[in-house]
Scaffold this motif. Structure first.
Motif, PDB file in Angstrom:
ATOM      1  N   ASP A 185       9.997 -11.482  -7.027  1.00  2.12           N
ATOM      2  CA  ASP A 185       9.816 -10.225  -6.295  1.00  2.12           C
ATOM      3  C   ASP A 185       8.941  -9.218  -7.020  1.00  2.12           C
ATOM      4  N   SER A 186       8.184  -9.642  -8.040  1.00  3.56           N
ATOM      5  CA  SER A 186       7.436  -8.666  -8.822  1.00  3.56           C
ATOM      6  C   SER A 186       6.196  -8.141  -8.104  1.00  3.56           C
ATOM      7  N   MET A 187       5.851  -8.711  -6.920  1.00  3.54           N
ATOM      8  CA  MET A 187       4.677  -8.224  -6.194  1.00  3.54           C
ATOM      9  C   MET A 187       5.060  -7.611  -4.848  1.00  3.54           C
ATOM     10  N   VAL A 188       6.314  -7.194  -4.716  1.00  2.00           N
ATOM     11  CA  VAL A 188       6.788  -6.700  -3.413  1.00  2.00           C
ATOM     12  C   VAL A 188       6.078  -5.423  -2.986  1.00  2.00           C
ATOM     13  N   GLU A 189       5.665  -4.585  -3.923  1.00  3.10           N
ATOM     14  CA  GLU A 189       4.993  -3.341  -3.561  1.00  3.10           C
ATOM     15  C   GLU A 189       3.567  -3.577  -3.082  1.00  3.10           C
ATOM     16  N   ALA A 190       3.084  -4.811  -3.241  1.00  2.00           N
ATOM     17  CA  ALA A 190       1.797  -5.213  -2.664  1.00  2.00           C
ATOM     18  C   ALA A 190       2.018  -5.990  -1.375  1.00  2.00           C
ATOM     19  N   GLY A 191       3.272  -6.029  -0.893  1.00  3.20           N
ATOM     20  CA  GLY A 191       3.576  -6.718   0.348  1.00  3.20           C
ATOM     21  C   GLY A 191       3.725  -8.213   0.205  1.00  3.20           C
ATOM     22  N   ILE A 192       3.885  -8.710  -1.030  1.00  4.07           N
ATOM     23  CA  ILE A 192       4.015 -10.144  -1.290  1.00  4.07           C
ATOM     24  C   ILE A 192       5.476 -10.427  -1.614  1.00  4.07           C
ATOM     25  N   LEU A 193       6.147 -11.194  -0.738  1.00  5.88           N
ATOM     26  CA  LEU A 193       7.582 -11.392  -0.836  1.00  5.88           C
ATOM     27  C   LEU A 193       7.933 -12.800  -1.290  1.00  5.88           C
ATOM     28  N   ASP A 194       9.138 -12.944  -1.822  1.00  2.00           N
ATOM     29  CA  ASP A 194       9.649 -14.249  -2.195  1.00  2.00           C
ATOM     30  C   ASP A 194       9.647 -15.173  -0.977  1.00  2.00           C
ATOM     31  N   GLY A 195       9.093 -16.370  -1.132  1.00  2.00           N
ATOM     32  CA  GLY A 195       9.027 -17.311  -0.021  1.00  2.00           C
ATOM     33  C   GLY A 195       7.730 -17.267   0.770  1.00  2.00           C
ATOM     34  N   ASP A 196       6.904 -16.236   0.551  1.00  2.00           N
ATOM     35  CA  ASP A 196       5.592 -16.198   1.198  1.00  2.00           C
ATOM     36  C   ASP A 196       4.708 -17.317   0.653  1.00  2.00           C
ATOM     37  N   TYR A 197       3.682 -17.666   1.426  1.00  4.74           N
ATOM     38  CA  TYR A 197       2.675 -18.605   0.950  1.00  4.74           C
ATOM     39  C   TYR A 197       1.421 -17.811   0.599  1.00  4.74           C
ATOM     40  N   ALA A 198       1.041 -17.844  -0.680  1.00  5.96           N
ATOM     41  CA  ALA A 198      -0.187 -17.204  -1.123  1.00  5.96           C
ATOM     42  C   ALA A 198      -1.354 -18.138  -0.837  1.00  5.96           C
ATOM     43  N   LEU A 199      -2.342 -17.647  -0.103  1.00  6.20           N
ATOM     44  CA  LEU A 199      -3.543 -18.419   0.213  1.00  6.20           C
ATOM     45  C   LEU A 199      -4.616 -17.994  -0.784  1.00  6.20           C
ATOM     46  N   VAL A 200      -5.068 -18.928  -1.589  1.00  8.61           N
ATOM     47  CA  VAL A 200      -5.875 -18.611  -2.765  1.00  8.61           C
ATOM     48  C   VAL A 200      -7.257 -19.261  -2.658  1.00  8.61           C
ATOM     49  N   ARG A 201      -8.299 -18.468  -2.884  1.00  7.09           N
ATOM     50  CA  ARG A 201      -9.655 -19.006  -2.959  1.00  7.09           C
ATOM     51  C   ARG A 201      -9.946 -19.403  -4.403  1.00  7.09           C
ATOM     52  N   ARG A 202     -10.356 -20.636  -4.606  1.00  5.61           N
ATOM     53  CA  ARG A 202     -10.646 -21.108  -5.960  1.00  5.61           C
ATOM     54  C   ARG A 202     -11.835 -20.353  -6.552  1.00  5.61           C
ATOM     55  N   GLN A 203     -11.620 -19.772  -7.706  1.00  4.79           N
ATOM     56  CA  GLN A 203     -12.696 -19.137  -8.465  1.00  4.79           C
ATOM     57  C   GLN A 203     -12.200 -18.882  -9.880  1.00  4.79           C
ATOM     58  N   GLU A 204     -13.128 -18.730 -10.797  1.00  9.02           N
ATOM     59  CA  GLU A 204     -12.773 -18.584 -12.208  1.00  9.02           C
ATOM     60  C   GLU A 204     -13.049 -17.190 -12.730  1.00  9.02           C
ATOM     61  N   GLN A 205     -13.586 -16.326 -11.888  1.00 15.30           N
ATOM     62  CA  GLN A 205     -13.873 -14.956 -12.277  1.00 15.30           C
ATOM     63  C   GLN A 205     -13.099 -13.995 -11.392  1.00 15.30           C
ATOM     64  N   ALA A 206     -12.794 -12.821 -11.911  1.00 14.68           N
ATOM     65  CA  ALA A 206     -12.084 -11.805 -11.136  1.00 14.68           C
ATOM     66  C   ALA A 206     -12.591 -10.431 -11.521  1.00 14.68           C
ATOM     67  N   ARG A 207     -12.522  -9.518 -10.560  1.00 12.87           N
ATOM     68  CA  ARG A 207     -12.857  -8.133 -10.828  1.00 12.87           C
ATOM     69  C   ARG A 207     -11.608  -7.366 -11.205  1.00 12.87           C
ATOM     70  N   GLU A 208     -11.817  -6.252 -11.836  1.00 14.95           N
ATOM     71  CA  GLU A 208     -10.701  -5.398 -12.231  1.00 14.95           C
ATOM     72  C   GLU A 208      -9.885  -5.001 -10.997  1.00 14.95           C
ATOM     73  N   GLY A 209      -8.573  -5.289 -11.029  1.00 17.09           N
ATOM     74  CA  GLY A 209      -7.700  -4.925  -9.929  1.00 17.09           C
ATOM     75  C   GLY A 209      -7.508  -6.005  -8.885  1.00 17.09           C
ATOM     76  N   ASP A 210      -8.200  -7.147  -9.019  1.00 16.60           N
ATOM     77  CA  ASP A 210      -7.983  -8.257  -8.090  1.00 16.60           C
ATOM     78  C   ASP A 210      -6.590  -8.848  -8.298  1.00 16.60           C
ATOM     79  N   ILE A 211      -5.976  -9.333  -7.208  1.00 15.35           N
ATOM     80  CA  ILE A 211      -4.736 -10.121  -7.318  1.00 15.35           C
ATOM     81  C   ILE A 211      -5.151 -11.574  -7.494  1.00 15.35           C
ATOM     82  N   VAL A 212      -4.724 -12.160  -8.611  1.00 13.41           N
ATOM     83  CA  VAL A 212      -5.202 -13.493  -8.969  1.00 13.41           C
ATOM     84  C   VAL A 212      -4.040 -14.426  -9.293  1.00 13.41           C
TER      85      VAL A 212
END
Length: 210
Positions: free
Chosen positions: A130-157
């Protein structure tokens, strides 16, 4: 040979396209066919890999052609564009949205509405914690992730820690360290040296099942 429900679905899509030029949503298909859930619609659509209506099916005059209402200089649109609305992407197990847990490589696939995905290669992870609940990400959700090796400051990765633990967090820097921030005030940020953590993908969307 079409089943009765498949025939009803094709007729409904054809009539809706003839009226509006836009494919109906899965929710509208569910209601039109009096189904209990959208999973039933998905099963019907998955079985229909067709680009035109079967012979003998009655259609309105406007729906007699397998394309949407003609628009100059545009390619024809298949009458069953909704059949392409679902994509299957790899489901790689559970990912921690609390403290890091071991990243599990799964063998299964997850059916995902194409509208939730942008360009690039994607995979899915089931959220645990539940550590991402304030971003609307709940236990049991499916995170859909785009493969990449770089991130910008503040991205959820998806961050891989010590090459064996994966976690879903905000990616930030603090001095010479990488800081993985939760979206829950009950959790503290995690700090690592750059050689201890690397990006495995950026959050592209969420899928929640009820």
């Amino acid at each position: 040979m079409l089943t009765r429900k498949q025939h009803e679905l094709l007729s409904f899509i054809s009539d809706r396209l003839a009226e509006t030029g836009v494919s109906p949503s899965f929710e509208e298909m569910k209601d039109a066919l009096d189904l209990k859930s959208k999973s039933g619609v998905h099963r019907l659509v998955s079985a229909l890999e067709v680009m035109r209506l079967p012979e003998g099916m009655k259609t309105s005059p406007a729906a007699a052609t397998p394309v949407a209402p003609p628009v100059p200089a545009r390619a024809p649109v298949p009458i069953l564009a909704a059949a392409n609305d679902i994509l299957e992407i790899p489901l790689h197990g559970r990912i921690a949205a609390g403290l890091p847990i071991e990243a599990i490589e799964g063998q299964s696939m997850l059916a995902v509405p194409a509208a939730l995905l942008g360009p690039g290669e994607h995979y899915a992870l089931e959220v645990a914690g539940d550590s991402m609940v304030e971003a609307g990400i709940l236990d049991g959700d499916y995170a859909l992730v785009r493969r990449q090796e770089q991130a910008r400051e503040g991205d959820i990765v998806v961050a891989l820690v010590h090459e064996q633990e994966a976690t879903l967090k905000y990616w930030r820097h603090e001095g010479g360290m990488v800081r993985l921030d939760p979206a829950n005030r009950a959790y503290d940020p995690q700090r690592y040296t750059p050689d201890e953590v690397r990006v495995q993908g950026k959050l592209a969307g969420l899928l929640r099942r009820y």
